[in-house]
Design an enzyme around this catalytic site. Structure first.
Site, PDB file in Angstrom:
ATOM      1  N   ASP A  29      13.483  -0.379  -2.220  1.00  0.00           N
ATOM      2  CA  ASP A  29      14.902  -0.717  -2.315  1.00  0.00           C
ATOM      3  C   ASP A  29      15.736   0.314  -1.570  1.00  0.00           C
ATOM      4  O   ASP A  29      15.311   1.464  -1.368  1.00  0.00           O
ATOM      5  CB  ASP A  29      15.352  -0.739  -3.786  1.00  0.00           C
ATOM      6  CG  ASP A  29      14.638  -1.820  -4.577  1.00  0.00           C
ATOM      7  OD1 ASP A  29      14.201  -2.825  -3.972  1.00  0.00           O
ATOM      8  OD2 ASP A  29      14.510  -1.646  -5.805  1.00  0.00           O
TER       9      ASP A  29
HETATM   10  N1  URA Z   1      10.043  -1.308  -7.577  1.00  0.00           N
HETATM   11  C1  URA Z   1      11.387  -1.363  -7.525  1.00  0.00           C
HETATM   12  O1  URA Z   1      12.033  -1.823  -8.454  1.00  0.00           O
HETATM   13  N2  URA Z   1      11.998  -0.889  -6.429  1.00  0.00           N
HETATM   14  C2  URA Z   1      11.330  -0.350  -5.382  1.00  0.00           C
HETATM   15  O2  URA Z   1      11.958   0.085  -4.415  1.00  0.00           O
HETATM   16  C3  URA Z   1       9.925  -0.303  -5.457  1.00  0.00           C
HETATM   17  C4  URA Z   1       9.312  -0.781  -6.556  1.00  0.00           C
END
Ligand code: URA
Length: 238
Positions: free
Chosen positions: A103
């Site tokens: 993310d």
């Molecule tokens: N899980 C998440 O919620 N976000 C990420 O960036 C990676 C794994």
């Protein structure tokens, strides 16, 4: 392999541009300027310089990026710059892409490669590559929460239709590092998986970091935003 062909394969632009770089004296091999685009080299293991920067030859590129917050993994970022903007032009030019996604606000180890079959392998849960995440959680972590993450939780898409079956997600490992700090090991990579799993057990992720992907960890001397070569995919499974 001709030197111009080597540069072309490594993302230094069109064949004409690559020949031009060489003819203009921008390319060195073994510390010597080579101005003949047709000079012949064994590419495996070759190290060359372009405009004073050193480049090792790799048939396929595998890159470890220490992803900072504030960058999107998407090819067409909407609100923040792309992680691709942290890489030099030749790597972008040769088409490296993130292996899975982190993310925008997640930090840590992101692999990128131009090897499509490797992306497929590393993102397929069948190949069992563990990814380790460290989440700072809003509320103190309870034993019950850790237990439920290990047992598996049901994840529902926010906009799922009532007849959609929720997906089951299970942590391969879950450990409380301190009252608010959770280490999770996942084999799959579902959308927002850590955040949704933590939410499913009644807590909330405030910050998320990935220190490990398979056997790879972030080198101590690699600052956020920095990248390095991984010489072989075998290092991921070591
Ligand atoms: N899980 C998440 O919620 N976000 C990420 O960036 C990676 C794994």
């Amino acid at each position: 392999m001709r030197l111009s062909q080597i540069l072309f394969s490594q993302g230094f632009g069109t064949r004409r541009l690559c020949s031009g770089l060489i003819q203009h004296g921008e390319v060195q091999v073994n510390g010597e300027v080579i101005d003949d685009p047709d000079a012949d080299y064994e590419p495996q293991g070759l190290v060359f310089e372009v405009s004073g920067k050193t480049w090792p030859y790799y048939e396929k590129a595998l890159i470890l990026l220490n992803k900072p917050a504030g960058y999107e993994c998407s090819q067409k970022p909407k609100h923040h710059p792309s992680v691709m903007s942290l890489l030099p032009g030749p790597l972008r030019e040769r088409g490296v892409q993130p292996v899975g996604r982190l993310d925008e606000d997640t930090t840590g180890l992101l692999l990128l490669t131009d090897d499509g079959s490797l992306i497929h392998k590393l993102t397929n849960p069948k190949h069992h590559v563990p990814k380790v995440y460290v989440a700072r959680c809003k509320h103190p972590l309870s034993d019950e929460q850790v237990k439920r993450l290990l047992q598996g939780v049901e994840l529902r898409e926010p906009d799922a239709k009532p007849h959609h079956k929720p997906e089951l997600a299970r942590a391969e490992g879950a450990e409380r590092l301190d009252e608010h700090l959770l280490q999770l090991t996942l084999i799959e990579g579902k959308y927002h998986q850590v955040k949704r799993m933590v939410a499913a057990v009644g807590n909330r992720v405030e910050t998320l970091h990935r220190p490990r992907f398979g056997a790879l960890t972030i080198p101590d001397d690699l600052p956020p935003g920095g990248w390095c070569w991984i010489a072989s995919p075998a290092q991921i499974h070591a």
